[in-house]
Design an enzyme around this catalytic site. Structure first.
Site, short mmCIF file in Angstrom:
data_model
loop_
_atom_site.label_atom_id
_atom_site.label_comp_id
_atom_site.label_asym_id
_atom_site.label_seq_id
_atom_site.Cartn_x
_atom_site.Cartn_y
_atom_site.Cartn_z
N LYS A 23 -10.89 0.95 8.14
CA LYS A 23 -10.54 2.41 8.56
C LYS A 23 -11.19 3.62 7.96
O LYS A 23 -11.27 4.63 8.35
CB LYS A 23 -8.93 2.27 8.38
CG LYS A 23 -8.41 2.78 7.08
CD LYS A 23 -6.90 3.19 7.12
CE LYS A 23 -6.15 3.56 5.93
NZ LYS A 23 -6.27 2.58 4.51
N HIS A 53 -1.33 -1.65 -3.29
CA HIS A 53 -2.47 -0.48 -3.15
C HIS A 53 -1.86 0.49 -4.00
O HIS A 53 -0.79 1.26 -3.78
CB HIS A 53 -2.65 -0.24 -1.61
CG HIS A 53 -3.76 0.54 -1.33
ND1 HIS A 53 -3.99 1.73 -1.99
CD2 HIS A 53 -4.79 0.47 -0.47
CE1 HIS A 53 -5.16 2.40 -1.64
NE2 HIS A 53 -5.85 1.51 -0.69
N GLU A 70 -9.68 -4.31 -1.62
CA GLU A 70 -9.94 -3.77 -0.37
C GLU A 70 -10.50 -2.44 -0.36
O GLU A 70 -9.76 -1.52 -0.08
CB GLU A 70 -8.43 -3.80 0.43
CG GLU A 70 -8.07 -5.15 0.55
CD GLU A 70 -6.60 -4.91 1.23
OE1 GLU A 70 -6.05 -3.97 1.13
OE2 GLU A 70 -6.03 -6.08 1.61
C1 LIG Z 1 -6.64 2.23 3.49
C2 LIG Z 1 -6.25 1.03 2.86
C3 LIG Z 1 -7.37 0.51 1.80
C4 LIG Z 1 -8.32 1.31 1.40
O1 LIG Z 1 -8.02 2.28 0.48
P1 LIG Z 1 -9.21 3.31 -0.19
O2 LIG Z 1 -8.34 4.24 -0.80
O3 LIG Z 1 -9.89 3.91 0.74
O4 LIG Z 1 -9.86 2.52 -1.16
C5 LIG Z 1 -7.22 -0.58 1.34
N1 LIG Z 1 -6.37 -1.53 1.85
C6 LIG Z 1 -5.22 -0.90 2.70
C7 LIG Z 1 -4.06 -1.85 3.03
C8 LIG Z 1 -5.37 0.31 3.23
O5 LIG Z 1 -4.38 0.86 4.06
#
Ligand SMILES: *Cc1c(COP(=O)(O)O)cnc(C)c1O
Length: 387
Positions: free
Chosen positions: A51, A179, A254
């Site tokens: 994304k 996260h 991620e």
């Molecule tokens: C958006 C998102 C990420 C990426 O986050 P960043 O802050 O851009 O590294 C990773 N995992 C999930 C589930 C997300 O929704």
């Protein structure tokens, strides 16, 4: 660490050659960013969060480097599938999945999922029976720019109950994920989360549920107007904690922003100027509905490099559309500008073009790859210098 940043001469030749607005993507920077995480967290599986920037060339590059992908929708899974990426390299990491998302996952064989609620268990058990699932845990982090925990994550107190219910529904309950929020200013939140997860792993083991996977999410930061975070040091600290608390667990991360954020520069130009209520206004050819959509969706404050010197003034910067919402910055200090002046915006690869629209008939800003045009631009620069 030095990040991708075009020189003033290159900006001028690129603008002359391709016109503006123009996004310039460095795939070498993508590789450097991926490698920095991979080298400082060896044996952690890196799932790029699509994304942040779904550009096909970024996906192909990461795929060639051995990367994996965090996808959140039917569209992202279909796109990766069309690019030939093996479904075993994808995790469908949206805690609340759509029917069409689950159907596409089933069709193309994506079999790793995250969830944070009881209602999602029945959906997954019906659509992807036996699927491998990770429970997302809520971790509060006031030091992140974008706090995803306002929307996602089960409270640690509910975790055990949800894991047992998922197992009873026939799912392959593999572990936990979290996260810490995007653009996290420190690694403390990761370390706190790792400790919470360790105690949940132990509590689950007491109930006979042996968890084997842990996904530490994204959140790794890029430079801002005021700070240049040391990501190598940050992830080294996280990795040491992982080895201490989870020596035998399969670990995933991620990253989104960290992979793509520093790999893109925008070249935009001043297309209008005026003074309204004693305030200087500049209109640019890219705006809030375009690359600067990150001002709204990502709470991001962009650096504007004008290549001008002189006493700065506070100015309002607006985009090209006819909507009055289309104002990016107010009271932004800048040297005085004129129509035709070029502006370089570095570090604008994450949550920018990904959320841009074509509102009012302005096309999405073209993205070119720096390494593909570099020779041509260098030759033009040499000619200009000789002439
Ligand atoms: C958006 C998102 C990420 C990426 O986050 P960043 O802050 O851009 O590294 C990773 N995992 C999930 C589930 C997300 O929704």
């Amino acid at each position: 660490m030095k990040y991708f940043r075009l020189s003033q001469d290159a900006v001028k030749v690129l603008a002359d050659t391709y016109s503006t607005p123009l996004l310039v993507l460095s795939l070498e920077q993508i590789e450097l960013n991926y490698n920095l995480l991979a080298e400082n967290m060896p044996d952690v599986k890196i799932y790029y969060a699509v994304k942040a920037n779904p550009d096909e060339r970024i996906i192909r590059k990461l795929s060639a480097l051995g990367g994996r992908f965090d996808v959140a929708s039917d569209g992202e899974m279909r796109m990766l599938n069309e690019l030939g990426i093996d479904s075993a390299r994808m995790v469908y990491a949206n805690p609340v999945k759509t029917a069409s998302g689950l159907q596409v996952a089933h069709t193309i064989g994506v079999n790793k999922f995250t969830f944070d609620s009881e209602s999602e268990i029945a959906k997954m058990a019906a659509a992807v029976p036996g699927g491998t699932v990770l429970l997302r845990i809520r971790v509060d982090n006031p030091r992140a720019l974008v706090d995803l925990n306002k929307k996602f994550g089960a409270h640690p107190e509910e975790a055990l109950d949800l894991l047992i219910k998922a197992q009873a529904a026939g799912l392959d309950v593999a572990g936990l994920c979290f996260h810490v929020g995007s653009q996290s200013a420190s690694n403390e939140a990761y370390i706190d989360a790792l400790k919470i997860c360790r105690s949940l792993f132990d509590a689950a083991a007491e109930k006979g549920l042996h968890l084997r996977m842990l996904d530490i999410g994204g959140g790794f930061p890029i430079p801002t107007l005021t700070e240049e975070p040391d990501v190598a040091a940050m992830v080294t600290g996280i990795y040491a904690t992982i080895k201490q608390y989870f020596p035998d667990t399969e670990i995933w991360a991620e990253p989104g922003r960290y992979i793509c954020g520093t790999a893109v520069n925008l070249i935009t130009q001043v297309i209008g100027t005026k003074v309204r209520n004693n305030q200087q206004w500049y209109f640019l050819d890219d705006g809030l509905y375009g690359t600067f959509s990150g001002v709204i969706f990502d709470h991001w404050d962009f650096e504007l490099e004008t290549f001008k010197t002189g006493k700065t003034i506070p100015a309002t910067f607006a985009g090209p559309s006819c909507d009055s919402l289309d104002i990016m910055f107010r009271d932004k200090q800048t040297a005085p500008l004129e129509i035709g002046d070029l502006i370089l915006v570095p570090n604008c690869g994450a949550y920018t073009s990904a959320s841009a629209t074509v509102f009012n008939g302005f096309a999405k800003t073209t993205i070119i790859v720096w390494e593909e045009v570099y020779e041509e631009i260098k030759a033009k620069l040499a000619l200009a210098t000789a002439g």
